[in-house]
Design a protein around this motif. Sequence first.
Motif, short mmCIF file in Angstrom:
data_model
loop_
_atom_site.label_atom_id
_atom_site.label_comp_id
_atom_site.label_asym_id
_atom_site.label_seq_id
_atom_site.Cartn_x
_atom_site.Cartn_y
_atom_site.Cartn_z
N UNK A 93 0.80 -1.22 0.00
CA UNK A 93 0.00 0.00 0.00
C UNK A 93 0.84 1.27 0.00
N UNK A 94 2.08 1.20 0.46
CA UNK A 94 2.91 2.41 0.49
C UNK A 94 3.27 2.90 -0.91
N UNK A 95 3.06 2.08 -1.92
CA UNK A 95 3.26 2.55 -3.30
C UNK A 95 2.26 3.64 -3.67
N UNK A 96 1.16 3.74 -2.90
CA UNK A 96 0.09 4.68 -3.21
C UNK A 96 -0.01 5.82 -2.21
N UNK A 97 0.87 5.83 -1.20
CA UNK A 97 0.87 6.89 -0.22
C UNK A 97 1.39 6.40 1.12
N UNK A 98 1.19 7.22 2.14
CA UNK A 98 1.69 6.91 3.48
C UNK A 98 0.67 6.06 4.23
N UNK A 99 1.12 4.89 4.68
CA UNK A 99 0.27 4.00 5.46
C UNK A 99 0.40 4.40 6.93
N UNK A 100 -0.73 4.77 7.55
CA UNK A 100 -0.72 5.18 8.95
C UNK A 100 -0.91 4.00 9.89
N UNK B 93 -7.61 10.78 1.73
CA UNK B 93 -8.64 10.08 0.96
C UNK B 93 -8.17 9.81 -0.47
N UNK B 94 -7.38 10.72 -1.02
CA UNK B 94 -6.88 10.54 -2.39
C UNK B 94 -5.96 9.32 -2.47
N UNK B 95 -5.09 9.18 -1.47
CA UNK B 95 -4.19 8.01 -1.44
C UNK B 95 -4.98 6.71 -1.30
N UNK B 96 -5.98 6.75 -0.43
CA UNK B 96 -6.79 5.55 -0.24
C UNK B 96 -7.55 5.19 -1.51
N UNK B 97 -8.10 6.19 -2.20
CA UNK B 97 -8.83 5.94 -3.44
C UNK B 97 -7.91 5.35 -4.51
N UNK C 271 -7.22 1.69 -3.60
CA UNK C 271 -8.40 0.86 -3.85
C UNK C 271 -8.52 0.56 -5.34
N UNK C 272 -8.41 1.61 -6.15
CA UNK C 272 -8.55 1.43 -7.59
C UNK C 272 -7.48 0.50 -8.16
N UNK C 273 -6.26 0.63 -7.67
CA UNK C 273 -5.15 -0.17 -8.20
C UNK C 273 -5.16 -1.62 -7.70
N UNK C 274 -5.58 -1.83 -6.46
CA UNK C 274 -5.39 -3.15 -5.86
C UNK C 274 -6.64 -4.03 -5.80
N UNK C 275 -7.84 -3.46 -5.97
CA UNK C 275 -9.04 -4.28 -5.93
C UNK C 275 -9.03 -5.25 -7.11
N UNK C 276 -9.08 -6.53 -6.80
CA UNK C 276 -9.06 -7.57 -7.83
C UNK C 276 -7.66 -8.02 -8.23
N UNK C 277 -6.64 -7.35 -7.72
CA UNK C 277 -5.26 -7.72 -8.06
C UNK C 277 -4.88 -9.05 -7.41
N UNK D 154 -6.83 -13.37 -5.13
CA UNK D 154 -7.38 -12.14 -5.72
C UNK D 154 -7.92 -11.27 -4.59
N UNK D 155 -7.29 -10.13 -4.39
CA UNK D 155 -7.66 -9.25 -3.29
C UNK D 155 -9.01 -8.56 -3.51
N UNK D 156 -9.71 -8.33 -2.41
CA UNK D 156 -10.90 -7.48 -2.40
C UNK D 156 -10.52 -6.25 -1.59
N UNK D 157 -10.53 -5.11 -2.24
CA UNK D 157 -10.11 -3.87 -1.58
C UNK D 157 -11.19 -2.82 -1.82
#
Length: 107
Positions: free
Chosen positions: A21-28, A52-56, A59-65, A71-74
């Motif tokens: 997830x850190x590829x898409x932003x800072x994981x808290x 919210x932008x990082x989370x979105x 979600x878009x990149x990893x759901x179904x990956x 196969x992840x559900x995100x």
Amino acid sequence: MSIYIGNLSYEATAEDITDIFSEYGTVKRVQLPTDRETGRPRGFGFIEMSSDEEESAAIEALDGAEWMGRDLRVNKAKPREERPASGGWGGNRRGGNGGGGGRDRRF
């Protein structure tokens, strides 16, 4: 906001998830619930990121990956629903004494 991640491999660790997830932003925060009886992971978790932008984006990149053979559900986590309070074991609410015949054991 929080992200729900489901269909996780039971081998996945909080560090593994943070790396992805850190590829898409800072994981808290990463939370991986475990089974109360066995202590094993339950196959899902929750992630909080900085915005919210990082989370979105995550979600878009990893759901179904496909990850670790699954196969992840995100998606956005839904608020936990309140469960009605239960009074013990629950279940059977029959009336009557529930006794069952048989002979009197005093004789």
